[in-house]
Design a protein around this motif. Sequence first.
Motif, PDB file in Angstrom:
ATOM      1  N   ASN A 104       7.526  37.186 -56.226  1.00 18.18           N
ATOM      2  CA  ASN A 104       6.531  38.186 -56.618  1.00 18.18           C
ATOM      3  C   ASN A 104       5.144  37.573 -56.798  1.00 18.18           C
ATOM      4  O   ASN A 104       4.126  38.242 -56.571  1.00 18.18           O
ATOM      5  CB  ASN A 104       6.953  38.869 -57.915  1.00 18.18           C
ATOM      6  CG  ASN A 104       8.153  39.780 -57.735  1.00 18.18           C
ATOM      7  OD1 ASN A 104       8.473  40.205 -56.624  1.00 18.18           O
ATOM      8  ND2 ASN A 104       8.845  40.077 -58.830  1.00 18.18           N
ATOM      9  N   SER A 105       5.093  36.305 -57.199  1.00 15.41           N
ATOM     10  CA  SER A 105       3.797  35.648 -57.405  1.00 15.41           C
ATOM     11  C   SER A 105       3.016  35.489 -56.110  1.00 15.41           C
ATOM     12  O   SER A 105       1.790  35.306 -56.135  1.00 15.41           O
ATOM     13  CB  SER A 105       4.001  34.279 -58.071  1.00 15.41           C
ATOM     14  OG  SER A 105       4.527  33.332 -57.157  1.00 15.41           O
ATOM     15  N   MET A 106       3.704  35.544 -54.983  1.00 17.86           N
ATOM     16  CA  MET A 106       3.050  35.404 -53.682  1.00 17.86           C
ATOM     17  C   MET A 106       2.552  36.742 -53.116  1.00 17.86           C
ATOM     18  O   MET A 106       1.749  36.765 -52.187  1.00 17.86           O
ATOM     19  CB  MET A 106       4.014  34.765 -52.668  1.00 17.86           C
ATOM     20  CG  MET A 106       4.465  33.363 -53.014  1.00 17.86           C
ATOM     21  SD  MET A 106       3.132  32.128 -52.864  1.00 17.86           S
ATOM     22  CE  MET A 106       2.940  31.678 -54.588  1.00 17.86           C
ATOM     23  N   LYS A 107       3.028  37.840 -53.677  1.00 19.30           N
ATOM     24  CA  LYS A 107       2.721  39.158 -53.109  1.00 19.30           C
ATOM     25  C   LYS A 107       1.239  39.511 -53.116  1.00 19.30           C
ATOM     26  O   LYS A 107       0.749  40.122 -52.155  1.00 19.30           O
ATOM     27  CB  LYS A 107       3.538  40.237 -53.828  1.00 19.30           C
ATOM     28  CG  LYS A 107       5.020  40.170 -53.504  1.00 19.30           C
ATOM     29  CD  LYS A 107       5.816  41.268 -54.210  1.00 19.30           C
ATOM     30  CE  LYS A 107       7.286  41.167 -53.867  1.00 19.30           C
ATOM     31  NZ  LYS A 107       8.091  42.224 -54.542  1.00 19.30           N
ATOM     32  N   PRO A 108       0.464  39.154 -54.160  1.00 21.85           N
ATOM     33  CA  PRO A 108      -0.968  39.477 -54.111  1.00 21.85           C
ATOM     34  C   PRO A 108      -1.700  38.828 -52.935  1.00 21.85           C
ATOM     35  O   PRO A 108      -2.713  39.353 -52.475  1.00 21.85           O
ATOM     36  CB  PRO A 108      -1.498  38.935 -55.447  1.00 21.85           C
ATOM     37  CG  PRO A 108      -0.305  38.922 -56.343  1.00 21.85           C
ATOM     38  CD  PRO A 108       0.843  38.570 -55.462  1.00 21.85           C
ATOM     39  N   TYR A 109      -1.179  37.711 -52.457  1.00 21.40           N
ATOM     40  CA  TYR A 109      -1.838  36.978 -51.375  1.00 21.40           C
ATOM     41  C   TYR A 109      -1.231  37.282 -50.009  1.00 21.40           C
ATOM     42  O   TYR A 109      -1.953  37.361 -49.008  1.00 21.40           O
ATOM     43  CB  TYR A 109      -1.747  35.468 -51.641  1.00 21.40           C
ATOM     44  CG  TYR A 109      -2.363  35.078 -52.959  1.00 21.40           C
ATOM     45  CD1 TYR A 109      -3.741  34.870 -53.074  1.00 21.40           C
ATOM     46  CD2 TYR A 109      -1.581  34.958 -54.113  1.00 21.40           C
ATOM     47  CE1 TYR A 109      -4.313  34.544 -54.289  1.00 21.40           C
ATOM     48  CE2 TYR A 109      -2.142  34.622 -55.335  1.00 21.40           C
ATOM     49  CZ  TYR A 109      -3.515  34.420 -55.417  1.00 21.40           C
ATOM     50  OH  TYR A 109      -4.080  34.103 -56.625  1.00 21.40           O
ATOM     51  N   TYR A 110       0.078  37.473 -49.949  1.00 24.37           N
ATOM     52  CA  TYR A 110       0.748  37.560 -48.653  1.00 24.37           C
ATOM     53  C   TYR A 110       1.503  38.868 -48.425  1.00 24.37           C
ATOM     54  O   TYR A 110       2.098  39.055 -47.366  1.00 24.37           O
ATOM     55  CB  TYR A 110       1.701  36.365 -48.492  1.00 24.37           C
ATOM     56  CG  TYR A 110       0.973  35.052 -48.653  1.00 24.37           C
ATOM     57  CD1 TYR A 110       0.094  34.609 -47.672  1.00 24.37           C
ATOM     58  CD2 TYR A 110       1.129  34.277 -49.809  1.00 24.37           C
ATOM     59  CE1 TYR A 110      -0.607  33.414 -47.833  1.00 24.37           C
ATOM     60  CE2 TYR A 110       0.438  33.087 -49.964  1.00 24.37           C
ATOM     61  CZ  TYR A 110      -0.429  32.665 -48.973  1.00 24.37           C
ATOM     62  OH  TYR A 110      -1.132  31.494 -49.130  1.00 24.37           O
ATOM     63  N   GLY A 111       1.486  39.747 -49.414  1.00 23.32           N
ATOM     64  CA  GLY A 111       2.080  41.054 -49.229  1.00 23.32           C
ATOM     65  C   GLY A 111       3.508  41.167 -49.720  1.00 23.32           C
ATOM     66  O   GLY A 111       4.171  40.171 -50.039  1.00 23.32           O
ATOM     67  N   GLU A 112       3.972  42.399 -49.803  1.00 26.17           N
ATOM     68  CA  GLU A 112       5.293  42.716 -50.339  1.00 26.17           C
ATOM     69  C   GLU A 112       6.408  42.067 -49.523  1.00 26.17           C
ATOM     70  O   GLU A 112       7.346  41.474 -50.089  1.00 26.17           O
ATOM     71  CB  GLU A 112       5.474  44.239 -50.341  1.00 26.17           C
ATOM     72  CG  GLU A 112       6.724  44.730 -51.048  1.00 26.17           C
ATOM     73  CD  GLU A 112       6.562  44.796 -52.560  1.00 26.17           C
ATOM     74  OE1 GLU A 112       7.596  44.972 -53.241  1.00 26.17           O
ATOM     75  OE2 GLU A 112       5.425  44.669 -53.050  1.00 26.17           O
ATOM     76  N   GLU A 113       6.325  42.189 -48.217  1.00 27.16           N
ATOM     77  CA  GLU A 113       7.404  41.678 -47.361  1.00 27.16           C
ATOM     78  C   GLU A 113       7.547  40.163 -47.479  1.00 27.16           C
ATOM     79  O   GLU A 113       8.667  39.644 -47.595  1.00 27.16           O
ATOM     80  CB  GLU A 113       7.128  42.059 -45.900  1.00 27.16           C
ATOM     81  CG  GLU A 113       8.237  41.654 -44.944  1.00 27.16           C
ATOM     82  CD  GLU A 113       7.987  42.118 -43.525  1.00 27.16           C
ATOM     83  OE1 GLU A 113       8.721  41.679 -42.617  1.00 27.16           O
ATOM     84  OE2 GLU A 113       7.044  42.917 -43.316  1.00 27.16           O
TER      85      GLU A 113
END
Length: 211
Positions: free
Chosen positions: A84-93
């Motif tokens: 989830n920590s990566m979602k702001p940068y790389y998206g939900e998928e």
Amino acid sequence: MMLFCMIAVLSSNSIEAQASENVQARAQKECIKPWQAQLKGDLRKLWIDHMIWTRNYIVSAVAELEDQEQVLARLLKNQQDIGNSMKPYYGEEAGNKLGELLIEHIMIAGKIVDAAKGGNQAELEEFNKQWVRNSDDIAQFLSSINPNWTEKELKKLLYRHLQLIADELTARIGKDWNAEIAAYDMGEAHIVMFADVLAEGIIKQFPKPLK
């Protein structure tokens, strides 16, 4: 914007010896913006939690404690939190994909714990191969979404992580408590370095804070 800076204290002689523009350049180089410090701190916390709950699971599983199921659930939640920590940068998928790979990492680790505890060498070798393959998948995926994370570097870091966890497990089963503590300490220091590599890669790719 306000910056957090770490600027060395210079003696009066040093100040006189350096041109003012060199001092300013040095200060600029050693400054970190608040959002960057927050990102680095957040990722360190997540990956240190990864180490803490992995160790807790090893302790619980080896001793067959009653909290094993609850500890595993908390450990798996940590993998989702990292994704989830990566979602702001790389998206939900992409965030979900990383979470899935990390959950697989933990599930294989659980099989390794059981095989090692039972002394099943054939299963241990097979699960270790799966663990390395999973690490390769994680390295390949991360390098595909951020060119600042090279697959070669990530593989090296992840393989070291696997080795330190294996050392910790072996020491725990063998009741070599000093070796177990040493392996954990090295593993925690290593995972902080890994978290910093991830943070620095994100900062290079996204030099300005997300809106």
